[in-house]
Design a protein around this motif. Sequence first.
Motif, PDB file in Angstrom:
ATOM      1  N   PHE A  44       2.642  -1.221 -16.723  1.00  0.00           N
ATOM      2  CA  PHE A  44       2.267  -1.547 -15.344  1.00  0.00           C
ATOM      3  C   PHE A  44       0.779  -1.286 -15.122  1.00  0.00           C
ATOM      4  N   GLU A  45       0.324  -0.131 -15.560  1.00  0.00           N
ATOM      5  CA  GLU A  45      -1.082   0.220 -15.419  1.00  0.00           C
ATOM      6  C   GLU A  45      -1.961  -0.755 -16.206  1.00  0.00           C
ATOM      7  N   HIS A  79      -5.525  -5.640  -3.330  1.00  0.00           N
ATOM      8  CA  HIS A  79      -4.204  -5.198  -2.873  1.00  0.00           C
ATOM      9  C   HIS A  79      -4.128  -3.674  -2.872  1.00  0.00           C
ATOM     10  N   GLY A  80      -3.511  -3.118  -1.854  1.00  0.00           N
ATOM     11  CA  GLY A  80      -3.351  -1.671  -1.761  1.00  0.00           C
ATOM     12  C   GLY A  80      -2.621  -1.081  -2.950  1.00  0.00           C
ATOM     13  N   GLY A  81      -1.661  -1.825  -3.500  1.00  0.00           N
ATOM     14  CA  GLY A  81      -0.933  -1.350  -4.677  1.00  0.00           C
ATOM     15  C   GLY A  81      -1.837  -1.213  -5.885  1.00  0.00           C
ATOM     16  N   ALA A  82      -2.791  -2.127  -6.048  1.00  0.00           N
ATOM     17  CA  ALA A  82      -3.754  -2.025  -7.152  1.00  0.00           C
ATOM     18  C   ALA A  82      -4.649  -0.798  -6.956  1.00  0.00           C
ATOM     19  N   LEU A  83      -5.083  -0.568  -5.717  1.00  0.00           N
ATOM     20  CA  LEU A  83      -5.916   0.610  -5.431  1.00  0.00           C
ATOM     21  C   LEU A  83      -5.138   1.898  -5.664  1.00  0.00           C
ATOM     22  N   MET A  84      -3.871   1.926  -5.253  1.00  0.00           N
ATOM     23  CA  MET A  84      -3.063   3.130  -5.448  1.00  0.00           C
ATOM     24  C   MET A  84      -2.747   3.361  -6.925  1.00  0.00           C
ATOM     25  N   THR A  85      -2.591   2.300  -7.693  1.00  0.00           N
ATOM     26  CA  THR A  85      -2.378   2.454  -9.133  1.00  0.00           C
ATOM     27  C   THR A  85      -3.624   3.037  -9.782  1.00  0.00           C
TER      28      THR A  85
END
Length: 164
Positions: A44-45, A79-85
Amino acid sequence: MIQSASKSASDLTLDPEPPYPGAVRRGAADEWADWYQWDGNDPFEDATGPFYAAREAGGAIITGFRPGQTNRNGHGMIHGGALMTFADFSLFMIAASQGEGISGVTVTMTSEFLSPAQAGELLIGRGERTGGGRSLVMARGIISAGDRPVLSFSGVIKRFAQRP
């Protein structure tokens, strides 16, 4: 924690040694040539990044990410999910700031979105290890695009024994 704007990851003054001993490999022969990537298995990362880590000349671990078009949301921002990852990756790298790799899982992570990021911007994560012991490690940090803070984060990692 925020330093002056940098347009390229190669503009930063970095220690040539890896951020910590162990499972890291040199970045590509481009702006990331003086940086390192975690050499573990995290599909995922890997699909979200690539993410990089290095030590600044003063010894602090920093992280880097240049998001692309595939990291955008429906509004054209990252995307917030990319930033949180990226923040989760940064949490682990910053937690390793005392010189050891950290194997574990994220127990908690808090993040605050401060401003939008755009595809192609250089994002840099900086932070500090705030505590920990044998089983838990705590850290916090901020991700910035130049002088603009994008996301602040803090979290707790539960250590586990490394697999052979």
